[in-house]
Design a protein around this motif. Structure first.
Motif, PDB file in Angstrom:
ATOM      1  N   ALA A  14      98.069  32.162-112.929  1.00  0.00           N
ATOM      2  CA  ALA A  14      97.068  32.340-113.987  1.00  0.00           C
ATOM      3  C   ALA A  14      95.760  31.638-113.651  1.00  0.00           C
ATOM      4  O   ALA A  14      94.692  32.079-114.067  1.00  0.00           O
ATOM      5  N   SER A  15      95.838  30.550-112.890  1.00  0.00           N
ATOM      6  CA  SER A  15      94.632  29.762-112.631  1.00  0.00           C
ATOM      7  C   SER A  15      94.263  29.662-111.158  1.00  0.00           C
ATOM      8  O   SER A  15      93.238  29.080-110.822  1.00  0.00           O
ATOM      9  N   ASN A  20      97.356  29.860-104.371  1.00  0.00           N
ATOM     10  CA  ASN A  20      97.054  29.091-103.160  1.00  0.00           C
ATOM     11  C   ASN A  20      98.329  28.633-102.463  1.00  0.00           C
ATOM     12  O   ASN A  20      98.446  28.724-101.243  1.00  0.00           O
ATOM     13  N   VAL A  21      99.288  28.142-103.233  1.00  0.00           N
ATOM     14  CA  VAL A  21     100.547  27.651-102.669  1.00  0.00           C
ATOM     15  C   VAL A  21     101.345  28.810-102.074  1.00  0.00           C
ATOM     16  O   VAL A  21     101.841  28.724-100.945  1.00  0.00           O
ATOM     17  N   ALA A  22     101.477  29.904-102.806  1.00  0.00           N
ATOM     18  CA  ALA A  22     102.257  31.051-102.335  1.00  0.00           C
ATOM     19  C   ALA A  22     101.678  31.630-101.044  1.00  0.00           C
ATOM     20  O   ALA A  22     102.418  31.928-100.095  1.00  0.00           O
ATOM     21  N   VAL A  81     114.025  36.876-101.793  1.00  0.00           N
ATOM     22  CA  VAL A  81     112.802  37.032-102.568  1.00  0.00           C
ATOM     23  C   VAL A  81     112.506  35.689-103.215  1.00  0.00           C
ATOM     24  O   VAL A  81     113.316  35.162-103.986  1.00  0.00           O
ATOM     25  N   VAL A  82     111.375  35.131-102.853  1.00  0.00           N
ATOM     26  CA  VAL A  82     110.915  33.862-103.409  1.00  0.00           C
ATOM     27  C   VAL A  82     109.928  34.204-104.517  1.00  0.00           C
ATOM     28  O   VAL A  82     108.992  34.971-104.288  1.00  0.00           O
ATOM     29  N   ILE A  83     110.157  33.643-105.708  1.00  0.00           N
ATOM     30  CA  ILE A  83     109.278  33.934-106.839  1.00  0.00           C
ATOM     31  C   ILE A  83     108.582  32.645-107.257  1.00  0.00           C
ATOM     32  O   ILE A  83     109.236  31.663-107.618  1.00  0.00           O
ATOM     33  N   GLY A  84     107.266  32.648-107.210  1.00  0.00           N
ATOM     34  CA  GLY A  84     106.480  31.476-107.571  1.00  0.00           C
ATOM     35  C   GLY A  84     105.740  31.681-108.877  1.00  0.00           C
ATOM     36  O   GLY A  84     105.274  32.785-109.166  1.00  0.00           O
ATOM     37  N   PHE A  85     105.636  30.598-109.652  1.00  0.00           N
ATOM     38  CA  PHE A  85     104.973  30.679-110.951  1.00  0.00           C
ATOM     39  C   PHE A  85     104.643  29.282-111.475  1.00  0.00           C
ATOM     40  O   PHE A  85     105.261  28.306-111.074  1.00  0.00           O
ATOM     41  N   PHE A 143     106.330  22.975-105.411  1.00  0.00           N
ATOM     42  CA  PHE A 143     105.391  22.812-104.314  1.00  0.00           C
ATOM     43  C   PHE A 143     104.013  22.523-104.881  1.00  0.00           C
ATOM     44  O   PHE A 143     103.629  23.055-105.917  1.00  0.00           O
ATOM     45  N   THR A 144     103.292  21.691-104.167  1.00  0.00           N
ATOM     46  CA  THR A 144     101.889  21.439-104.487  1.00  0.00           C
ATOM     47  C   THR A 144     101.104  21.899-103.262  1.00  0.00           C
ATOM     48  O   THR A 144     101.320  23.003-102.794  1.00  0.00           O
ATOM     49  N   ARG A 145     100.268  21.082-102.733  1.00  0.00           N
ATOM     50  CA  ARG A 145      99.507  21.478-101.546  1.00  0.00           C
ATOM     51  C   ARG A 145     100.361  21.430-100.282  1.00  0.00           C
ATOM     52  O   ARG A 145     100.138  22.171 -99.343  1.00  0.00           O
ATOM     53  N   ASP A 146     101.307  20.515-100.242  1.00  0.00           N
ATOM     54  CA  ASP A 146     102.152  20.343 -99.058  1.00  0.00           C
ATOM     55  C   ASP A 146     103.318  21.325 -99.109  1.00  0.00           C
ATOM     56  O   ASP A 146     104.208  21.196 -99.940  1.00  0.00           O
ATOM     57  N   VAL A 147     103.300  22.290 -98.214  1.00  0.00           N
ATOM     58  CA  VAL A 147     104.377  23.285 -98.164  1.00  0.00           C
ATOM     59  C   VAL A 147     105.157  23.157 -96.856  1.00  0.00           C
ATOM     60  O   VAL A 147     105.839  24.090 -96.442  1.00  0.00           O
TER      61      VAL A 147
END
Length: 156
Positions: A14-15, A20-22, A81-85, A143-147
């Motif tokens: 949404a923002s 960015n992470v995905a 399938v990885v789902i990010g949200f 996850f944040t910036r570090d993946v």
């Protein structure tokens, strides 16, 4: 969409944080990526969790609501399938249900990741498992910036 890996990273953002992470996870590991796009974009006022009349609050309070999405994708060529949200009200946003119901995830390993400052994912995953009991949801993560640990988590 041309399939180049056996892992799809599908995400709703949404923002822009989850996007960015995905994209970073997908790009750094050679995974395919798919953005879950709502037909009506969320504006800042829609995301105000302190307002009982905000769009996101109304959606999250109605367990049957499925926000329409612009398009779906074919997941038949993927094993995982990885789902990010982002986490909303300790749950996956309702649009995640829209996506899950628009594709055939049977026989797939499903891994959820979230982007949130303080909420956990365990309730999100247990709610998704309860709603979609025939699907194989693995333990989720944040996850944040570090993946850097994404590949081990996804493929492990």
């Amino acid at each position: 969409m041309i399939i180049i890996s056996n892992v799809l990273v599908a995400y709703f953002s949404a923002s822009g944080v989850t996007k960015n992470v995905a994209e970073k996870i997908a790009n750094e590991n050679g995974y395919d990526v798919f953005e879950i796009v709502p037909e009506e974009f969320y504006i800042v006022a829609d995301l105000d969790y302190t307002n009982k009349d905000s769009r996101s609050t109304i959606e999250m309070n109605d367990k049957s609501f499925r926000p329409p999405i612009v398009e779906t994708c074919d997941v038949s060529g993927y094993d995982t399938v990885v789902i990010g949200f982002p986490v909303w009200w300790y749950k996956a946003p309702a649009i995640i249900n829209t996506f899950i119901e628009s594709v055939d995830l049977s026989g797939k390993t499903i891994k959820a990741f979230y982007t949130s400052g303080g909420s956990g994912i365990d309730k999100c995953v247990s709610d998704l498992q309860a709603t979609y009991s025939g699907l194989d949801f693995a333990k989720g993560t944040r996850f944040t910036r570090d993946v850097s640990k994404a590949k081990d988590w996804i493929e492990g």
